[in-house]
Design a protein around this motif. Structure first.
Motif, short mmCIF file in Angstrom:
data_model
loop_
_atom_site.label_atom_id
_atom_site.label_comp_id
_atom_site.label_asym_id
_atom_site.label_seq_id
_atom_site.Cartn_x
_atom_site.Cartn_y
_atom_site.Cartn_z
N TYR A 1 17.06 9.18 71.12
CA TYR A 1 16.01 8.87 72.09
C TYR A 1 14.68 8.78 71.35
CZ TYR A 1 19.28 10.53 75.72
OH TYR A 1 20.37 10.71 76.55
N ASP B 1 26.87 2.10 72.06
CA ASP B 1 26.05 1.46 73.09
C ASP B 1 24.65 1.31 72.51
OD1 ASP B 1 25.03 2.42 76.50
OD2 ASP B 1 24.41 0.77 75.21
N TYR C 1 23.46 10.89 70.72
CA TYR C 1 22.46 10.02 71.32
C TYR C 1 21.18 10.06 70.49
CZ TYR C 1 25.33 10.94 75.52
OH TYR C 1 26.36 11.08 76.43
N THR D 1 31.47 13.16 77.29
CA THR D 1 30.65 12.55 78.34
C THR D 1 31.48 12.48 79.61
OG1 THR D 1 31.38 10.37 77.63
CG2 THR D 1 29.32 11.17 76.72
N PRO D 2 30.90 12.24 80.77
CA PRO D 2 29.50 11.89 80.96
C PRO D 2 28.59 13.02 81.41
CG PRO D 2 30.73 11.28 82.90
CD PRO D 2 31.72 11.90 81.96
N ASP D 3 29.14 14.12 81.93
CA ASP D 3 28.26 15.08 82.59
C ASP D 3 28.03 16.37 81.82
OD1 ASP D 3 29.54 14.09 85.80
OD2 ASP D 3 27.72 13.48 84.77
N TYR D 4 28.46 16.41 80.58
CA TYR D 4 28.25 17.61 79.80
C TYR D 4 26.81 17.67 79.28
CZ TYR D 4 33.20 18.57 79.94
OH TYR D 4 34.46 18.86 80.36
N TYR E 1 23.84 5.19 71.60
CA TYR E 1 24.84 6.21 71.90
C TYR E 1 26.09 5.95 71.10
CZ TYR E 1 28.90 7.75 74.74
OH TYR E 1 30.09 8.26 75.19
N HIS F 1 29.57 6.62 83.31
CA HIS F 1 29.03 5.84 82.21
C HIS F 1 28.92 6.71 80.96
CE1 HIS F 1 28.31 2.98 85.36
NE2 HIS F 1 27.99 2.08 84.46
N THR F 2 28.09 6.29 80.04
CA THR F 2 28.07 6.93 78.74
C THR F 2 27.41 8.30 78.75
OG1 THR F 2 25.93 5.96 78.22
CG2 THR F 2 27.89 4.68 77.63
N GLY F 3 26.76 8.65 79.83
CA GLY F 3 26.04 9.91 79.86
C GLY F 3 24.62 9.80 79.36
N LYS F 4 24.20 8.59 78.96
CA LYS F 4 22.83 8.47 78.48
C LYS F 4 21.87 8.84 79.61
CE LYS F 4 22.39 3.52 79.45
NZ LYS F 4 22.36 2.18 78.83
N LEU F 5 20.84 9.55 79.24
CA LEU F 5 19.88 10.07 80.20
C LEU F 5 18.70 9.12 80.37
CD1 LEU F 5 19.92 13.75 78.97
CD2 LEU F 5 20.76 12.95 81.17
N SER G 1 24.29 11.84 88.21
CA SER G 1 24.05 13.26 88.03
C SER G 1 22.56 13.43 87.74
CB SER G 1 24.86 13.80 86.85
OG SER G 1 26.24 13.75 87.14
N PHE H 1 16.01 6.11 75.98
CA PHE H 1 17.31 6.02 75.31
C PHE H 1 17.30 4.88 74.30
CE2 PHE H 1 21.78 5.82 74.69
CZ PHE H 1 22.13 4.48 74.75
N SER I 1 21.77 10.64 84.90
CA SER I 1 22.76 9.87 84.18
C SER I 1 23.72 9.30 85.21
CB SER I 1 23.51 10.70 83.14
OG SER I 1 24.38 11.62 83.76
N GLN J 1 23.64 17.79 77.11
CA GLN J 1 23.24 17.27 75.82
C GLN J 1 22.36 18.31 75.14
OE1 GLN J 1 21.74 13.20 75.91
NE2 GLN J 1 23.18 12.67 77.55
#
Lengths: 114, 113
Positions: free
Chosen positions: A35, A56, A33, A98-101, A48, B97-101, B32, A45, B93, A103
């Motif tokens: 930012y 994205d 990602y 992804t998605p919840d790991y 990605y 989805h993509t996990g973008k914050l 999340s 953001f 996030s 960063q």
């Protein structure tokens, strides 16, 4: 092990010049990602990448901004014809997936456009 | 759209005081929620997270509970230390989805001895 690294750490450029920022993710991390953090503001953001899937790009603020990544390796963020409003800290983060790991963020590149 | 709102800082506390940093969110679906911390001169790092309603994230004495009914994820610590001085970011996030914050604007905490 090594974390996310970014280069350069600081970049001062003249308005109208192009700049290229580099990010080396943690080895094995498939997600990457970018930012942007403007002074006194939260992170926005930009883009990605996940493996070889289409990126994205929904956060890129204008067509002067572009980014590339080959596979799961280094990424470069390019800003063409820089403007003063591009001055910010550009942060890169990588994640195992992804998605919840979590960063993992790099130290950032501070860009100043004069 | 999706957004995060944090209480404005800076927050200045004496050592051993109780800390609350408010965070509310707007999101579709079931996001999340995260708290990230940026210590002076260091990079952003994850402090804690919660992935579903009523979950409590905790780390280093900090806690935050995912409250779906109030769309909040307030950060708390019972007794702050000088070493807790940092900028704290609430983020979300979107699930699946993509996990973008999506980040709040950050709250600066200064703890005085």
């Amino acid at each position: 092990g090594a974390g996310v690294s970014q280069s350069p750490s600081n970049k001062v450029t003249e308005k109208g010049k192009d700049v290229e920022l580099r990010c080396d993710p943690i080895s094995g991390h498939t997600a990457l990602y970018w930012y942007r953090q403007r002074l006194g503001q939260g992170l926005e953001f930009l883009i990605y990448f996940q493996g070889n899937s289409a990126p994205d790009k929904s956060g890129l603020p204008s067509d002067r901004f572009s980014a590339e990544r080959t596979g799961e390796s280094v990424s470069t963020l390019t800003i063409q014809r820089t403007q003063q409003e591009d001055s910010a800290v550009y942060l890169c983060a990588s994640s195992p997936t992804t998605p919840d790991y979590e960063q993992y963020f790099g130290p950032g590149t501070r860009l100043t456009v004069t | 759209g999706n957004s995060v709102t944090q209480m404005e800082g800076p927050v200045t506390l004496s050592e051993e005081a109780f800390l609350t940093i408010n965070c509310t969110y707007t999101a579709t679906g079931y996001p999340s929620l995260f708290w990230y911390v940026q210590y002076p001169g260091e990079g952003l790092q994850l402090l804690l997270k919660a992935t579903k309603a009523d979950d409590k994230g905790s780390n280093k004495g900090f806690e935050a509970t995912y409250r779906k009914e109030t769309t909040s994820f307030h950060l708390e610590k019972g007794s702050v230390q000088v070493s807790d001085s940092a900028v704290y970011f609430c983020a979300l996030s979107r699930a699946g989805h993509t996990g973008k914050l999506i980040f709040g604007q950050g709250t600066t905490l200064q703890v005085k001895p």
